[in-house]
Design a protein around this motif. Structure first.
Motif, short mmCIF file in Angstrom:
data_model
loop_
_atom_site.label_atom_id
_atom_site.label_comp_id
_atom_site.label_asym_id
_atom_site.label_seq_id
_atom_site.Cartn_x
_atom_site.Cartn_y
_atom_site.Cartn_z
N SER A 67 -7.44 88.40 -64.28
CA SER A 67 -7.53 90.49 -64.14
C SER A 67 -8.54 90.81 -65.26
N GLY A 68 -9.35 90.82 -64.66
CA GLY A 68 -10.59 91.66 -65.60
C GLY A 68 -10.51 93.81 -65.47
N GLY A 69 -8.75 93.85 -65.57
CA GLY A 69 -8.77 95.39 -64.84
C GLY A 69 -9.03 95.90 -66.89
N LEU A 70 -9.11 97.27 -67.03
CA LEU A 70 -9.40 97.61 -68.27
C LEU A 70 -7.64 97.34 -69.59
N ALA A 71 -6.65 98.32 -68.37
CA ALA A 71 -5.96 97.47 -69.10
C ALA A 71 -5.13 95.85 -69.85
N ALA A 72 -5.79 95.05 -68.53
CA ALA A 72 -5.53 93.56 -69.59
C ALA A 72 -6.04 93.22 -70.42
N ILE A 73 -7.41 93.85 -70.40
CA ILE A 73 -8.57 93.51 -71.62
C ILE A 73 -8.41 94.28 -73.14
N ALA A 74 -7.57 95.68 -72.42
CA ALA A 74 -7.35 96.21 -74.06
C ALA A 74 -6.17 95.03 -74.63
N LEU A 75 -5.04 95.58 -73.52
CA LEU A 75 -4.04 94.03 -73.83
C LEU A 75 -4.36 92.98 -74.37
N SER A 76 -5.25 92.60 -74.33
CA SER A 76 -5.98 91.06 -74.51
C SER A 76 -6.57 91.34 -75.82
N THR A 77 -7.53 92.07 -76.28
CA THR A 77 -8.43 92.11 -77.08
C THR A 77 -7.18 92.62 -77.87
N PHE A 78 -6.33 93.65 -77.82
CA PHE A 78 -5.16 94.05 -79.16
C PHE A 78 -4.06 92.43 -79.82
N LEU A 79 -3.52 91.39 -78.14
CA LEU A 79 -3.14 90.49 -78.46
C LEU A 79 -4.33 88.93 -79.50
N PHE A 80 -5.19 88.71 -79.20
CA PHE A 80 -6.22 88.56 -80.14
C PHE A 80 -6.37 88.97 -81.44
N GLY A 81 -6.73 90.02 -81.19
CA GLY A 81 -6.80 90.74 -82.91
C GLY A 81 -5.69 89.92 -83.69
N ALA A 82 -4.24 91.26 -82.65
CA ALA A 82 -3.25 90.79 -83.79
C ALA A 82 -3.09 89.17 -84.75
#
Length: 266
Positions: free
Chosen positions: A166-181
């Motif tokens: 998924s390239g949706g903003l919600a998926a990108i935001a969640l992926s960003t958070f999980l990667f960073g955390a």
């Protein structure tokens, strides 16, 4: 766990700063951006040097001589658990490389959102990276390092998998958070789990091997994802590589059946 979390907040702060400053520097050209990053690196190194103990012992192992400290003195069961953790740490290092190398490019060019948006998401990863060690340390204090480490690797695998489908903003935001955390939070969990497996006298030797393992994983993972991307020119392929590495790491760290809230040697 919470004390270890405070120690590992630094990388998240670095990600936040780079994600905030780098897009502004790129407006003046790539050369300026690199010089700016070099200047920030020198400044941080100078500040760290001022706080370095004057009587620190460098270049020596626990035996007083050069080279790698001796292996931890564990029984066969504990030794197996430690080497599984060592392999998992190397796989974790490989797993985060697709996001570490391609995340900004994927957002800026792959999704067509541009460099400023990519920088904003990278800064968001930095905020998550600051919070991650604290959150994982708190969870480990409540549930134990072994179950929290296993769950953390599963969450990381899910975050690495999201942009592949998924390239949706919600998926990108969640992926960003999980990667960073979990990019930073995993350091808390790996360090704490090592502490539960290895006697205190052998921790320097164990931690040195853990550091080498993740470095090898990052180097090998970086080479692997670059090779995959060069061959396929597909972002989803490299993200799936990261997910697979994180899942295998999770399997290596899976607590024994029936273990809850404790840190046994397995």
């Amino acid at each position: 766990g919470r004390v270890a979390g405070l120690i590992f907040m630094g990388p998240g702060a670095g990600i936040l700063v780079s994600g905030s400053v780098l897009p502004m520097l790129l407006a003046y050209g790539v050369a300026v951006a690199w010089l700016g990053l070099a200047a920030m690196g020198l400044l941080v190194a100078a500040l760290a040097w001022l706080g370095w103990p004057a009587d620190s012992n460098t270049g020596r192992g626990t035996t007083g001589g050069p080279g790698m400290p001796p292996l931890p003195s564990l029984d066969p069961h504990g030794r197996t658990a430690f080497y599984r953790l060592l392999a998992a740490h190397a796989l974790f290092g490989a797993a985060i490389m697709p996001h570490a190398i391609y995340w900004g490019d994927f957002i800026a060019r792959g999704l067509g959102l541009g460099v400023p948006t990519a920088g904003a998401f990278w800064a968001t990863a930095g905020v998550a990276g600051i919070a991650g060690p604290i959150l994982t340390g708190f969870a480990a204090d409540r549930a134990g390092f072994a179950p929290t480490l296993f769950a953390g690797l599963l969450f990381l695998a899910f975050g690495l998998f999201l942009p592949a489908v998924s390239g949706g903003l919600a998926a990108i935001a969640l992926s960003t958070f999980l990667f960073g955390a979990f990019c930073t939070g995993m350091s808390t969990l790996m360090s704490g789990r090592t502490r539960t497996l290895v006697p205190a006298a052998d921790l320097p030797a164990a931690w040195s091997r853990m550091a080498i393992a993740v470095s090898i994983g990052q180097a090998g993972g970086g080479y692997a994802v670059a090779t995959v991307f060069a061959a396929t020119a597909r972002f989803d392929a490299v993200f799936l590589f990261g997910m697979a590495a994180a899942l295998i790491a999770a399997l290596l760290c899976r607590p024994p059946r029936g273990q809850t809230g404790t840190d046994l040697q397995a």
